[in-house]
Design an enzyme around this catalytic site. Sequence first.
Site, mmCIF file in Angstrom:
data_model
loop_
_atom_site.group_PDB
_atom_site.id
_atom_site.type_symbol
_atom_site.label_atom_id
_atom_site.label_comp_id
_atom_site.label_asym_id
_atom_site.label_seq_id
_atom_site.Cartn_x
_atom_site.Cartn_y
_atom_site.Cartn_z
ATOM 1 N N SER A 24 0.844 -1.189 0.000
ATOM 2 C CA SER A 24 0.000 0.000 0.000
ATOM 3 C C SER A 24 0.879 1.238 0.000
ATOM 4 C CB SER A 24 -0.900 0.013 1.242
ATOM 5 O OG SER A 24 -1.523 1.263 1.420
ATOM 6 N N TYR B 277 -0.499 -0.067 10.497
ATOM 7 C CA TYR B 277 -0.778 -0.546 9.138
ATOM 8 C C TYR B 277 0.388 -0.208 8.211
ATOM 9 C CZ TYR B 277 -3.207 -1.053 4.646
ATOM 10 O OH TYR B 277 -3.567 -1.419 3.365
#
Length: 651
Positions: free
Chosen positions: A498, A524
């Site tokens: 990501s 994350y």
Amino acid sequence: MTPNTFGTSFGVCGLAQAWSTGHAVAGTPRWPADTLWIIAAVVWLATLIWYADNVIRGGRLRTEVSDPAFAPFTALIVIVPMLLGIALGGHARAAGEAVFVVALVLTVAAGSWFSGQWIVADLQLAQWHPGYLLPTVAGGLIAAGGCAVFGYDTLAMVMFGYGTISWLILGSIILVRLFTAPALSSALRPTIAIEMAPPVVAGNAWFLVNGGRIDAVAAGLAGYAALMALVQLRLFPVYRQVPFGPGWWAYSFSYAAAFSLAVNWLGAEQVPDRTAWAMALLAVLTLAVAALGVRTVRRLANASYLPSVTSTSPPPTPAIWHGPRDPPRIEDCPSRRIPLPPGEDMRITTPYGARSTADEVSAGIDLTGKRAVVTGGASGIGVETVRTLARRGAAVTLAVRDTERGRQVAEDIGRGVEVRQLELTHHASIAAFAAEWRGPLHLLINNAGVMALPSLTPDPQGWEFQFATNHLGHFALTTRLHPALAAAGGARVVCLSSSAHLFSPVVFDDINFKFRPYDATLAYAQSKTAVNLFAVAAGARWRDDGITVNAVNPGAIATPLQRHVGGKLATPVELQKTTEQGASTSVLLAASPQLEGISGRYFNDNQEAVPTDQRPADVDELNRSVAPYSLNPENAERIWAISAAAVGINE
């Protein structure tokens, strides 16, 4: 190439119409108008040919008119010929009238289709922008003026109502969006200039309908037009911050129509010396549009006019530059070669882009005889990844936690897809999955993941849950499947990362947030940095086994991944993707023969990402970038050692 490029011909038409109005009501010369109409026709035709070729070769015929950001601009394809038909009618009435009527019918059809599409589509308020005024508002009001010119008086009133009522409805929605929703991204910010177009285009149309008289309707439209013109003065500093591109032509028609309305008022009021006043106004307008045109030509000449985020899909067998260690497979390779710092490999680019779909990037590829595993293949982009690989002939295994949902997906796809249970935070589940695998494994797509858990949550082994799921679980699975991957002879591993990795490196001394406050975003982010580092480490270790490992950023796609952040994306809507587009980079890395042997790299939007020395503030640039710390070989070796110890893998 995107449909807002038709704004160029639309803008030239606006300038030509201003000169035509000046000739009709103030006695200005006619030749500038005739010249500009010819230029507008040539630009429209050239754009149409270029755009049609681009869309057809990219296989975007079905998706172009449903794109939430750019679809409304496709209406310009038929609106511009209406204006050209009106102009042609001044020289050859029959021919001009025929062009106008055909374009009118197509404009009404397009406006009706778009209106229906917006009713049935799951549009969010933040997805609206002033470009949505084009199909029905601009189309209807321009049609009203044209009908008046050709003597269709009743139809002119009908089309005036069509455009005006559409303006009241759609304009209200768009103003609410502009007032209350997050700001438009830089790519769409120039469309705010379109807010000035409805009152000025309606004013020009009304003068044609009522014979050039000033009445309550004309005065009311002029009043709102004056307000919108003053609003534009406030917005000039905002516009100046927008990078130059096709979107800048959104200014041209709106401002040209405003100048036309001013000239119409000069004529209606019978202002003394109105020819001189009109000439002055038209000269200013012409210089502004000419400057826009010169800048466009210069950008086209150096291939910097169209932004990379809107790059489109190529023919089924594209040429891809592999850098100096892997020379091009196709002579005269058209892909761009982007130099990196001395000693580094060349950046890989492909003819595909952010809007390419998984089906497009895999067109013509036969995966018959290949076996694939896709984790998290029962939801989001995992479903589209499975669907595409199966469509190309691969035998796909869905490795999922929820086997019931997995079976539903497998039944829906129905092409030799099987389902097996896998829980990435339980080492026993991973070990059982790997132990039960028989035979070679050609493709492994580490697609599953979790995002932004609201509170610090450990897995059964005590690791922070996002790090455990997104990285450690896939590390354990991939390393345990190494024998099967090696047996395939040319296996590929694709690890989903990501752009969030740019928000944090792996904090090696405190991965589990024992000495710092837990932050869902940072947790994350470091898990995705670890994914990138795994691709680097595994790619180097397994090169001699013929296994390639790469990380990909799928982009911003609305999926169940966002369930812990309210199910909403922070990314501007025009940069968001469909699941078909989100799966494309994974499928490209997994299936394209042109990427054979490429390993240890990070891709997004079907291109290798650009290293950056700091996190970009612009979302578009952020999505194209990669943090060097996430590809650092020393960091990669460190994460490998930590991960191997965590999951009990010995080398």
